[in-house]
Design an enzyme around this catalytic site. Sequence first.
Site, short mmCIF file in Angstrom:
data_model
loop_
_atom_site.label_atom_id
_atom_site.label_comp_id
_atom_site.label_asym_id
_atom_site.label_seq_id
_atom_site.Cartn_x
_atom_site.Cartn_y
_atom_site.Cartn_z
N CYS A 146 3.10 1.89 -5.37
CA CYS A 146 1.83 2.49 -5.72
C CYS A 146 1.97 3.34 -6.99
CB CYS A 146 1.34 3.34 -4.56
SG CYS A 146 2.53 4.59 -4.09
N CYS A 166 8.13 8.83 -2.45
CA CYS A 166 8.29 8.17 -3.74
C CYS A 166 9.35 8.89 -4.57
CB CYS A 166 6.97 8.15 -4.51
SG CYS A 166 5.70 7.16 -3.72
N CYS A 178 8.85 -2.94 2.97
CA CYS A 178 8.52 -1.53 3.13
C CYS A 178 7.35 -1.11 2.26
CB CYS A 178 9.71 -0.64 2.77
SG CYS A 178 11.13 -0.93 3.79
N ASP A 231 7.50 -0.48 -1.02
CA ASP A 231 7.92 -0.03 -2.34
C ASP A 231 9.41 -0.27 -2.58
OD1 ASP A 231 8.66 2.07 -0.67
OD2 ASP A 231 7.18 3.45 -1.50
#
Lengths: 276, 386
Positions: free
Chosen positions: A62, A106, A35, A37
């Site tokens: 990231c 995130c 995916c 992350d």
Amino acid sequence: MWDYTERVKELFLHPKNAGEVENPDGTGEVGSIACGDALKLTLKVDRTTNRILDARFQTFGCASAIASSSALTEIIKGKTVDEALQITNQDIAEYLGGLPKEKMHCSVMGREALEAAIANYKGEPLPREKQDIVCHCFEVTGEKIRQVALENRLTTVEEVTDFTKAGGGCGACIPDIEKILATLWETSPVQLEPQKPKRLTNLQKIALIQDVIEKEIRPRLQADGGDLELVDVDGPRVVVALRAMCASCHMADVTVAGIQEKLRELVSEDLVVESA
Amino acid sequence: MTGKTIYLDNNATTAVAPEVLEEMLPYLKDAYGNPSSMHTFGGRLHKKLDEARERVAALIHAEPEEIVFTSCGTESDNTAIMSALESWPTRRHVVTTRVEHPAVLNFGKHLARKGYRVTFLPVDSLGRLDLDAFHAALDEDVAVVSIMYANNETGVFFPVELLGQTLRTRDIVFHTDTVQAVGKIPIDVRRLPVDMVSISGHKLHAPKGVGALYVRKGTRFSPYIIGGHQEHSRRGGTENLASIIGFGKACELAGHHLHQEQTEVAALRDRLESELVRDCPGAAVIGDTSRRLPNTSNIGFEFVEGEAILLRLDEYGICASSGSACTSGSLEPSHVLRAMGVPFTRMHGSVRLSLSRYTTEAEIDQVIGVFPGIIRELRALSPYGR
């Protein structure tokens, strides 16, 4: 280039609480390398007071994923597990002074890891079972979509993609996400689909069928390289011709059935769709 | 950010060469006329337009009349494909590859939505074209084949000469996007069996906003942008004169530096690449290293994410790019790396370093100095690869 806040940059360049707690009392792992992350959260918890003494993270991802993970550990340290469970992804985003909307997932990943780690500490099964997967590209469950959509008042598929990644891969689950949103906001004033009129004249019916095909059906087929043309409307019979990729697609029957379902839903229950 | 910029993103865009800017300036100031005008003030500028056309043509060994100025590589690509479709209206099949620049790839998808049949040819794990699939795709219905000369992400070449020979015998229009190749390696259209070639100015030290399409004499052509008689009615719109003049100068300079690109730039790239692969844990080159551009290196770093690498590099003023999902604005990693089947562990951590003739030895030393530390730090943060 992403417009990150100073806080995000600071926590990305100099992350706090990176690493692993030794002999953790709770561990939460979410995401996957496929995916793009993943986050492993480890907690040291005082068993008598249920207070989080230490929290550490390991993140593959990231800048905003790393900063969100670090922010999460800063927020939860010193809180009891029940207090920590009150934290939402919004709290994480706010701690960072905001995140670009495409990066909200995130902060959602941070919250998910927290839930998983606390469930692990309590000896409970994972809060979400994997069977309810809606987006197979990013392994997102319907439960997660509903929860994140409710908490963040998301009404469109694009917003759901920004927050959960669901629908951002092949796009096959976009209709399912639309359904989830439609059910979720059924009682709210948010109007997602045109209201179905009661009785239609022939002319109105044809116009409405054309409208639904143009706005609801063709864009989705075109997204996969396919297309559709309305050939005729004769009483309840709707004759369509599949074009482009659809014409040679072995799933053509399924496509036609899907078109019928959509037209019955939005135009009239008695419609029968045939392929020319 | 500390110190000065180390620019290793020359496949994205390049610095305008000082000589190019110098040549352009008068035409942004006093000599602002329109080359189409009857009066001397404007009309005399037509000479400058011709001169630029000659210079661009010379770089690829074309005749000046075969050069049509456009606004960019994307316009050249769109024009070439559309021109072939308009010229052969009964043919409804377009053949291209899965790793084209979006200017061709997304135009292909657009054509598929419009009812054309579009074949996107696959590549192997080193980014080389599947030649069997290429031959299998050719049928009587093919209006145009559009295949790039060198890939922008990996630098890998496609065998354009070989493909062109096949297409010649079958009388199929062949367009190639040489945006990344022109100026870095010799391109000679006299030897290359192609009908149309796209070139972009800002990839070879001219400013952004100018490009060209080479159209071989005798090729059926239909304009994409319709308007005035400019470019012999092949592209309407008042010429972007200053930029075209700059483009001409840039092509002249590129011709002079071709040897340097293939020797000095290639040597710097090779040293950078081999030292990074040696010093960074879990690093491997992506793509066929035996046939690729001299300035490009694409390296995959396992278990770390590309955007994170780029932002850490940014702290040192180092500019690069990545095929990771997070840098693309979409959630999917690079279509090129996916088509090649690069493993996910490496794909998300891919970094493209692209040099130019302005890249110095000292800059490469600095990059080699900081890069391995960045990778080690990010790997220490990652839950994988330990």
